[in-house]
Design a protein around this motif. Structure first.
Motif, mmCIF file in Angstrom:
data_model
loop_
_atom_site.group_PDB
_atom_site.id
_atom_site.type_symbol
_atom_site.label_atom_id
_atom_site.label_comp_id
_atom_site.label_asym_id
_atom_site.label_seq_id
_atom_site.Cartn_x
_atom_site.Cartn_y
_atom_site.Cartn_z
ATOM 1 N N VAL A 1 0.849 -1.187 0.000
ATOM 2 C CA VAL A 1 0.000 0.000 0.000
ATOM 3 C C VAL A 1 0.888 1.241 0.000
ATOM 4 O O VAL A 1 1.889 1.288 0.714
ATOM 5 N N ILE A 2 0.520 2.240 -0.798
ATOM 6 C CA ILE A 2 1.180 3.539 -0.748
ATOM 7 C C ILE A 2 0.307 4.444 0.115
ATOM 8 O O ILE A 2 -0.901 4.564 -0.109
ATOM 9 N N VAL A 3 0.938 5.072 1.108
ATOM 10 C CA VAL A 3 0.226 5.902 2.082
ATOM 11 C C VAL A 3 0.850 7.290 2.105
ATOM 12 O O VAL A 3 2.076 7.425 2.120
ATOM 13 N N GLY B 1 4.772 6.994 1.589
ATOM 14 C CA GLY B 1 5.452 5.861 2.186
ATOM 15 C C GLY B 1 4.808 4.572 1.719
ATOM 16 O O GLY B 1 3.660 4.571 1.270
ATOM 17 N N LYS B 2 5.556 3.487 1.826
ATOM 18 C CA LYS B 2 5.030 2.180 1.411
ATOM 19 C C LYS B 2 4.921 1.259 2.611
ATOM 20 O O LYS B 2 5.843 1.154 3.410
ATOM 21 N N LEU C 1 9.488 3.038 9.597
ATOM 22 C CA LEU C 1 10.583 2.089 9.798
ATOM 23 C C LEU C 1 11.903 2.652 9.280
ATOM 24 O O LEU C 1 12.937 2.535 9.927
ATOM 25 N N HIS C 2 11.877 3.239 8.071
ATOM 26 C CA HIS C 2 13.092 3.750 7.432
ATOM 27 C C HIS C 2 12.721 4.945 6.559
ATOM 28 O O HIS C 2 11.586 5.067 6.108
ATOM 29 N N THR C 3 13.719 5.791 6.297
ATOM 30 C CA THR C 3 13.573 6.862 5.313
ATOM 31 C C THR C 3 14.618 6.651 4.229
ATOM 32 O O THR C 3 15.687 6.093 4.491
ATOM 33 N N VAL D 1 9.268 6.625 -3.295
ATOM 34 C CA VAL D 1 8.517 6.442 -2.061
ATOM 35 C C VAL D 1 9.532 6.623 -0.941
ATOM 36 O O VAL D 1 10.407 5.794 -0.751
ATOM 37 N N LYS D 2 9.431 7.725 -0.237
ATOM 38 C CA LYS D 2 10.478 8.159 0.688
ATOM 39 C C LYS D 2 10.515 7.411 2.016
ATOM 40 O O LYS D 2 11.521 7.370 2.677
#
Length: 115
Positions: free
Chosen positions: A28-30, A43-44, A73-75, A81-82
């Motif tokens: 999902v892309i949020v 974010g994914k 969780l991470h950038t 998708v950042k």
């Protein structure tokens, strides 16, 4: 100050509200906003970070436009998708990660033995 900098400094236990932008079979892309900033960042959430247990049909779990709670969780500034996100709490995420790692290790051991 980059758009991602405030997200890097969030505690792993911080929940953010996001809006589902798209759904695919892999996740999902949020769109999320930092609590103190008004810039939306994508974010994914991978399929294994949507809920505990196996997700066979991502579209059955979430819909485009739905409000969801996520943790960062991470950038990664170099990806489109950042943010890498999860909808699992810390305990659930650890358990899912350990389960995936043990399955991968078992497959590796079988290949190494030639079975």
């Amino acid at each position: 100050l980059t758009v991602l900098e405030p997200f890097r400094n969030l505690s792993p236990s911080t929940w953010l509200e996001g809006v589902v932008k798209s759904v695919s079979e892999l996740g999902v892309i949020v769109g999320v906003q930092h609590p103190e900033h008004r810039v939306e960042v994508l974010g994914k959430v991978d399929q294994f970070n949507i809920r505990t247990g196996r997700v066979l049909n991502v579209a059955a779990e979430v819909q485009v436009g739905e409000l969801v709670q996520v943790r960062v969780l991470h950038t990664n500034a170099e990806k489109w998708v950042k943010l890498r996100l999860t909808m699992l709490d810390e305990r659930q995420h650890q358990r899912t990660y350990l389960h995936k790692a043990s399955k991968h290790f078992t497959k590796f051991q079988h290949r190494k033995r030639g079975t």
